[in-house]
Design a protein around this motif. Sequence first.
Motif: not given
Lengths: 192, 326
Positions: A164, A167, A174-179
Amino acid sequence: MSGVMTSAAEAAGGPTPVRPRMRAGTAYAWHRVLARGAVTRWLARAIERSPAATRGFTSAERVSKEHLFGCRMCGQCALPATGYACPMTCPKELRNGPCGGVGGDGRCEVHPEMRCVWVEAHERAEQAGRADDLARLQRPVDQRCRGESSWLNHWQGRDECMWTEPVRPDREGVQPRSLLGRELGLTPVGPR
Amino acid sequence: MSALREALAAGRFAVTAEIGPPRGADPTVITRKAEHLRGWVDAANVTDNQGAHVRMSSLGGSVLALRAGVEPVMQVTCRDRNRLALQSDLLSAAALGVPNVLLLTGDHPRYGDHPDGKPVFDLDGVQLVWTARTMRDERRLLSGRELTAPPSWTVGTVENPFAPPVGFRARRLLKKAVAGAEFVQTQFVFDVPRFAAFMSEVRDLGIPERCAVIAGVGPLRSVRVLEHVRDNVPGTHVPDALARRLRGVPPARVAEEGVTACVETIQAVREIPGVAGVHVMAFGFEHGIPDILTRSGLGRADRSQADHTEGAVPTTVLPGGAHRAG
């Protein structure tokens, strides 16, 4: 630390930290020269049209990167995001940073005679002004890519989304994009 | 519903402890340890083949703790299972009512009781936290396949503020928090000033707002234990001053001095802003935990009182909890 020693240690049980033989700055410079672009993509396509050429190129990558970085041919090279210290030489193959067992003087918990590869990575990334790279979330390794050429995978764009953006210390939650695996971009090629 | 999550969301100083499962099939070992802790702690970790030594599984131990009336935090390491087994064990835990999971990389088998075994490490601790959050919040497996019923556990992790590269440790915790960790338990804190410096970085990164920091503490009850922890527990740092203090008292009083030092540490970390609780690791001294907590002002009476006075002030916002902001 040499290739020979790596092999001996592997025979004794798994990855062993390796101190890179190329300065981080030099490695970043090489990466810029060999960056993904129209030419390298054309080159990768041309190489992959011939199984013999693919094997030859992959062998050359293996020999050179094993000598320089202790490369274990995971096929999805993390070096550009880890200060050019290979996280796959960590006995736990950690891609997201050091474990909690690093000795007070930076020794590897598993092989105390060696320096933790993440201590090395942190130092090299800081010196090269690339410390932010270590704050990237690294997605799980696609085990099917082992033994493949990372360069060919990179030039062909098959290693996108491996990590990603760094961070940030924001407070927005804010959440990271899907795993999810389907977003890995590492869809393995299988027999070509 | 996880009582640990409730305590953290309410801003009540949380207390966790540890239950090590036995090397054998006797369930009463867990029951006995749980009885010492019941009513004194918000939850107790059940370790996963701790130190790479084979024990009853953390899932089995967690279910036994649950039956004995202690809320378990099931530890899950990446050492022994690949991503398939990790996900299925996490689902089993949810189905069996285990409300909290603690996800970590795990010790290497090389110094355990099966050094001849294959180390797995298919995922790392950060990726396992990310996986768990994906399963719970996106209702999907790593493969992208949808779950028929999502789990609901509280996701925790660990961090060692004292291990090199020290300058990266708070950042690494931020990665875990962003990946989905709602609470973190730290390695033993023996050096309070160094821990306070770490917490200052942690606050600057805004971590306590999304991930509650629980400080690891424990009594060193003999010089032998001190030396064992210093030399054999990976990544611990015992300051010389503490070693001198324990060596300076007559042998008969070392145990008492160790407990006193632990109580002082608990009181000191409690004063550090952003510290949401303590995790007491007692090395087989579980029966002494109530005394340690009482002397630290965290006894049952103190805590039920605190519920009335402080209960309404949330200091930690937990994703998915009742106090989620925004």
